[in-house]
Motif scaffolding. Structure first.
Motif, PDB file in Angstrom:
ATOM      1  N   ALA A   1       0.829  -1.204   0.000  1.00 34.83           N
ATOM      2  CA  ALA A   1       0.000   0.000   0.000  1.00 34.83           C
ATOM      3  C   ALA A   1       0.866   1.258   0.000  1.00 34.83           C
ATOM      4  N   THR A   2       1.977   1.220   0.732  1.00 32.99           N
ATOM      5  CA  THR A   2       2.887   2.368   0.780  1.00 32.99           C
ATOM      6  C   THR A   2       3.420   2.685  -0.614  1.00 32.99           C
ATOM      7  N   VAL A   3       3.824   1.650  -1.326  1.00 32.00           N
ATOM      8  CA  VAL A   3       4.309   1.839  -2.700  1.00 32.00           C
ATOM      9  C   VAL A   3       3.192   2.358  -3.598  1.00 32.00           C
ATOM     10  N   ASN A   4       2.010   1.769  -3.476  1.00 30.46           N
ATOM     11  CA  ASN A   4       0.893   2.136  -4.354  1.00 30.46           C
ATOM     12  C   ASN A   4       0.415   3.567  -4.137  1.00 30.46           C
ATOM     13  N   LEU A   5       0.657   4.101  -2.935  1.00 22.02           N
ATOM     14  CA  LEU A   5       0.189   5.459  -2.616  1.00 22.02           C
ATOM     15  C   LEU A   5       1.293   6.516  -2.703  1.00 22.02           C
ATOM     16  N   ILE A   6       2.470   6.121  -3.190  1.00 27.38           N
ATOM     17  CA  ILE A   6       3.580   7.068  -3.323  1.00 27.38           C
ATOM     18  C   ILE A   6       3.197   8.329  -4.101  1.00 27.38           C
ATOM     19  N   PRO A   7       2.390   8.244  -5.164  1.00 27.68           N
ATOM     20  CA  PRO A   7       2.059   9.467  -5.913  1.00 27.68           C
ATOM     21  C   PRO A   7       1.212  10.478  -5.136  1.00 27.68           C
ATOM     22  N   PHE A   8       0.717  10.102  -3.956  1.00 26.81           N
ATOM     23  CA  PHE A   8      -0.206  10.976  -3.230  1.00 26.81           C
ATOM     24  C   PHE A   8       0.390  11.398  -1.880  1.00 26.81           C
ATOM     25  N   PRO A   9       0.943  12.612  -1.798  1.00 27.73           N
ATOM     26  CA  PRO A   9       1.512  13.090  -0.530  1.00 27.73           C
ATOM     27  C   PRO A   9       0.471  13.291   0.559  1.00 27.73           C
ATOM     28  N   ASN A  10      -0.818  13.354   0.183  1.00 31.53           N
ATOM     29  CA  ASN A  10      -1.896  13.537   1.160  1.00 31.53           C
ATOM     30  C   ASN A  10      -2.366  12.211   1.744  1.00 31.53           C
ATOM     31  N   ALA A  11      -1.677  11.113   1.404  1.00 36.25           N
ATOM     32  CA  ALA A  11      -2.026   9.793   1.941  1.00 36.25           C
ATOM     33  C   ALA A  11      -0.857   9.241   2.750  1.00 36.25           C
ATOM     34  N   THR A  12      -1.165   8.728   3.934  1.00 34.64           N
ATOM     35  CA  THR A  12      -0.167   8.143   4.821  1.00 34.64           C
ATOM     36  C   THR A  12      -0.582   6.723   5.172  1.00 34.64           C
ATOM     37  N   VAL A  13       0.366   5.798   5.118  1.00 34.64           N
ATOM     38  CA  VAL A  13       0.078   4.407   5.477  1.00 34.64           C
ATOM     39  C   VAL A  13       0.611   4.133   6.874  1.00 34.64           C
ATOM     40  N   VAL A  14      -0.229   3.538   7.716  1.00 28.17           N
ATOM     41  CA  VAL A  14       0.144   3.198   9.089  1.00 28.17           C
ATOM     42  C   VAL A  14       0.048   1.693   9.254  1.00 28.17           C
ATOM     43  N   HIS A  15       1.129   1.072   9.698  1.00 26.69           N
ATOM     44  CA  HIS A  15       1.131  -0.373   9.961  1.00 26.69           C
ATOM     45  C   HIS A  15       0.630  -0.589  11.380  1.00 26.69           C
ATOM     46  N   SER A  16      -0.648  -0.945  11.504  1.00 25.28           N
ATOM     47  CA  SER A  16      -1.239  -1.052  12.839  1.00 25.28           C
ATOM     48  C   SER A  16      -2.550  -1.823  12.764  1.00 25.28           C
ATOM     49  N   ASP A  17      -3.007  -2.237  13.931  1.00 25.48           N
ATOM     50  CA  ASP A  17      -4.344  -2.824  14.058  1.00 25.48           C
ATOM     51  C   ASP A  17      -5.363  -1.705  13.875  1.00 25.48           C
ATOM     52  N   ALA A  18      -6.335  -1.914  12.993  1.00 30.60           N
ATOM     53  CA  ALA A  18      -7.317  -0.876  12.685  1.00 30.60           C
ATOM     54  C   ALA A  18      -8.101  -0.423  13.907  1.00 30.60           C
ATOM     55  N   THR A  19      -8.279  -1.327  14.866  1.00 29.86           N
ATOM     56  CA  THR A  19      -9.088  -0.983  16.043  1.00 29.86           C
ATOM     57  C   THR A  19      -8.296  -0.195  17.078  1.00 29.86           C
ATOM     58  N   ALA A  20      -6.991  -0.041  16.867  1.00 28.70           N
ATOM     59  CA  ALA A  20      -6.149   0.608  17.877  1.00 28.70           C
ATOM     60  C   ALA A  20      -5.670   1.993  17.461  1.00 28.70           C
ATOM     61  N   VAL A  21      -6.034   2.437  16.280  1.00 25.52           N
ATOM     62  CA  VAL A  21      -5.549   3.723  15.767  1.00 25.52           C
ATOM     63  C   VAL A  21      -6.393   4.875  16.301  1.00 25.52           C
ATOM     64  N   SER A  22      -5.726   5.967  16.669  1.00 28.55           N
ATOM     65  CA  SER A  22      -6.443   7.158  17.131  1.00 28.55           C
ATOM     66  C   SER A  22      -7.151   7.817  15.958  1.00 28.55           C
ATOM     67  N   LEU A  23      -8.410   8.191  16.158  1.00 30.22           N
ATOM     68  CA  LEU A  23      -9.189   8.853  15.114  1.00 30.22           C
ATOM     69  C   LEU A  23      -9.414  10.323  15.422  1.00 30.22           C
ATOM     70  N   ASP A  24      -8.601  10.879  16.304  1.00 33.47           N
ATOM     71  CA  ASP A  24      -8.709  12.308  16.632  1.00 33.47           C
ATOM     72  C   ASP A  24      -8.510  13.143  15.370  1.00 33.47           C
ATOM     73  N   GLY A  25      -9.433  14.054  15.113  1.00 37.91           N
ATOM     74  CA  GLY A  25      -9.328  14.930  13.954  1.00 37.91           C
ATOM     75  C   GLY A  25      -9.779  14.305  12.654  1.00 37.91           C
ATOM     76  N   ILE A  26     -10.233  13.080  12.711  1.00 37.95           N
ATOM     77  CA  ILE A  26     -10.684  12.373  11.504  1.00 37.95           C
ATOM     78  C   ILE A  26     -12.213  12.339  11.481  1.00 37.95           C
ATOM     79  N   ASP A  27     -12.809  12.860  10.396  1.00 37.69           N
ATOM     80  CA  ASP A  27     -14.270  12.969  10.369  1.00 37.69           C
ATOM     81  C   ASP A  27     -14.949  11.913   9.503  1.00 37.69           C
ATOM     82  N   GLY A  28     -14.174  11.075   8.838  1.00 40.15           N
ATOM     83  CA  GLY A  28     -14.758  10.021   8.022  1.00 40.15           C
ATOM     84  C   GLY A  28     -13.975   8.724   8.152  1.00 40.15           C
ATOM     85  N   VAL A  29     -14.669   7.589   8.110  1.00 40.07           N
ATOM     86  CA  VAL A  29     -14.008   6.288   8.222  1.00 40.07           C
ATOM     87  C   VAL A  29     -14.534   5.359   7.134  1.00 40.07           C
TER      88      VAL A  29
END
Length: 412
Positions: free
Chosen positions: A138-166
């Motif tokens: 996914a990191t490689v596939n999203l290289i063209p988009f600086p507005n996208a960040t890939v996080v290697h983590s359990d989806a249920t453990a990520v902080s959603l502060d400041g995020i308005d859509g899931v």
């Protein structure tokens, strides 16, 4: 013994691997053995050659979902099987953009198809993936988009502060050395459906991709359920909560094809909606698209066509006239016969039929076996014609009440 996914990706994340992969043309199975030998003779390691050829094969397969973008992406076998088609991902992204959402967390992003579509609409995307190898892809596939960040983590453990859509695309398969196996229980998905519901309870805009076979009684209350068909293949049901759901829409069937998009919707819950009359096999038979059937909108289409059902429990529609509709395929009814193998075999013989297409609903028969039975011993002769004058026919096997029938039809 097949290599683990990480062993097929790691060699590509080097300058030698990436350059070698980029140098290959489209994958061809009949050339793979010779190409393998050529690359090894050129001094490349067996591990790298295996990884490059595997990736080249996956890229060629992925073109059906990603078009020309597939040529510069990385894939795993399991990831590609579950990846959203790019034209469907674009529809997902439009929901969030039109709702005014600015930052979307793609939880369980897989290879990044939905994250790619979201980022292409200038939304900020946090793409989360628990599997390390898939996250690397996914990191490689999203290289063209600086507005996208890939996080290697359990989806249920990520902080959603400041995020308005899931957006969630839960893993619905388990992977082992023998391949992948589908999971059917929504609470066994990763993350489970209840997790998505808990996020929706916070008021955030939430969208969830589920398998198209999801039972109606498993669809949560208070969301919109949209079944999506691409070229006649039902690919998913997406559940939409809060600002990304549409007022007055409880269920919908969206059809995407060469002629564009068509959608039919209902505000009624699954146990509501109109009922269609039941009547005889006459005029034209309509076979609804799978998304229409999954969404429970067959009666709606029947009424739209001015038609009726052959049986209240079976998704075949009949109407006296031919009406153009994107929601069902039309056939002209030629003849209605009782379902009797001996009699039908005689019908096939007398008409010189050598190519037989069989469709069925509401009957516990196997079309392939019935076809073999009906064509057995048929040499292609028919009344009024010479030997070898072949003929194609289509039979629809179904029930009308308690009667089993075979309907000879002609595709319109």
């Amino acid at each position: 013994m097949s290599q683990a996914p990480q062993d097929q990706i790691a060699p590509l994340l080097t300058s030698e691997g990436w350059e070698l992969l980029a140098s290959l043309g489209p994958y061809r199975e009949d050339e793979a053995f010779e190409l393998n030998s050529t690359l090894r003779k050129a001094g490349h390691s067996p591990e790298l050659v295996s990884a490059v050829l595997t990736q080249s094969r996956l890229r060629t397969r992925a073109e059906a979902k990603f078009g020309e973008f597939a040529r510069s992406m990385l894939f795993t076998q399991a990831g590609l099987e579950q990846a959203t088609r790019l034209n469907v991902a674009a529809r997902h992204a439009e929901r969030f953009a039109q709702a005014g959402i600015r930052h979307v967390a793609d939880l369980g992003c897989g290879l990044g198809a939905d994250a790619l579509a979201l980022a292409s609409m200038d939304l900020t995307v946090t793409a989360v993936e628990m599997d390390e190898t898939t996250a690397a892809c996914a990191t490689v596939n999203l290289i063209p988009f600086p507005n996208a960040t890939v996080v290697h983590s359990d989806a249920t453990a990520v902080s959603l502060d400041g995020i308005d859509g899931v957006w969630l695309d839960p893993a619905r398969r388990t992977t082992s050395t023998s391949g992948t196996k589908r999971i059917w229980d929504p609470e066994a998905f990763s993350p489970p459906l209840s997790f998505a519901e808990s996020l929706a309870a916070t008021g955030r805009a939430v969208g969830v991709k589920m398998g198209p076979g999801m039972p109606h009684d498993s669809v949560p209350a208070g969301c919109e359920a949209q079944w999506v068909s691409v070229g006649g293949d039902v690919t998913e049901v997406s559940l939409w909560f809060n600002s990304v759901s549409r007022p007055g829409v409880r269920r919908a069937a969206l059809l995407l094809g060469p002629q564009g998009a068509a959608e039919i919707t209902s505000a009624e819950d699954f146990d509501g909606g109109p009922t269609a009359p039941v009547g005889p096999a006459e005029g034209y038979l309509y076979e609804p698209d799978g998304a229409v059937i999954r969404a429970g909108l067959v009666a709606d289409v029947a009424l739209e066509l001015g038609g009726h059902l052959l049986d209240e429990h079976i998704a075949y529609i009949c109407a006296p006239g031919l009406r153009d509709t994107p929601f069902a395929r039309a056939y002209r009814i030629l003849e209605v016969m009782p379902y009797n193998v001996k009699a039908l075999k005689g019908w096939v013989r007398d008409n010189g039929i050598t190519v037989l297409d069989i469709k069925k609903r509401g009957m516990s028969v196997t079309p392939e076996e019935v076809r073999k039975q009906l064509l057995a011993g048929n040499k292609g002769g028919h009344k009024g014609g010479g030997r070898g004058a072949a003929k194609t026919a289509t039979l629809v096997l179904t029930r009308i009440g308690e009667d089993r029938v075979a309907i000879s039809v002609e595709p319109v």
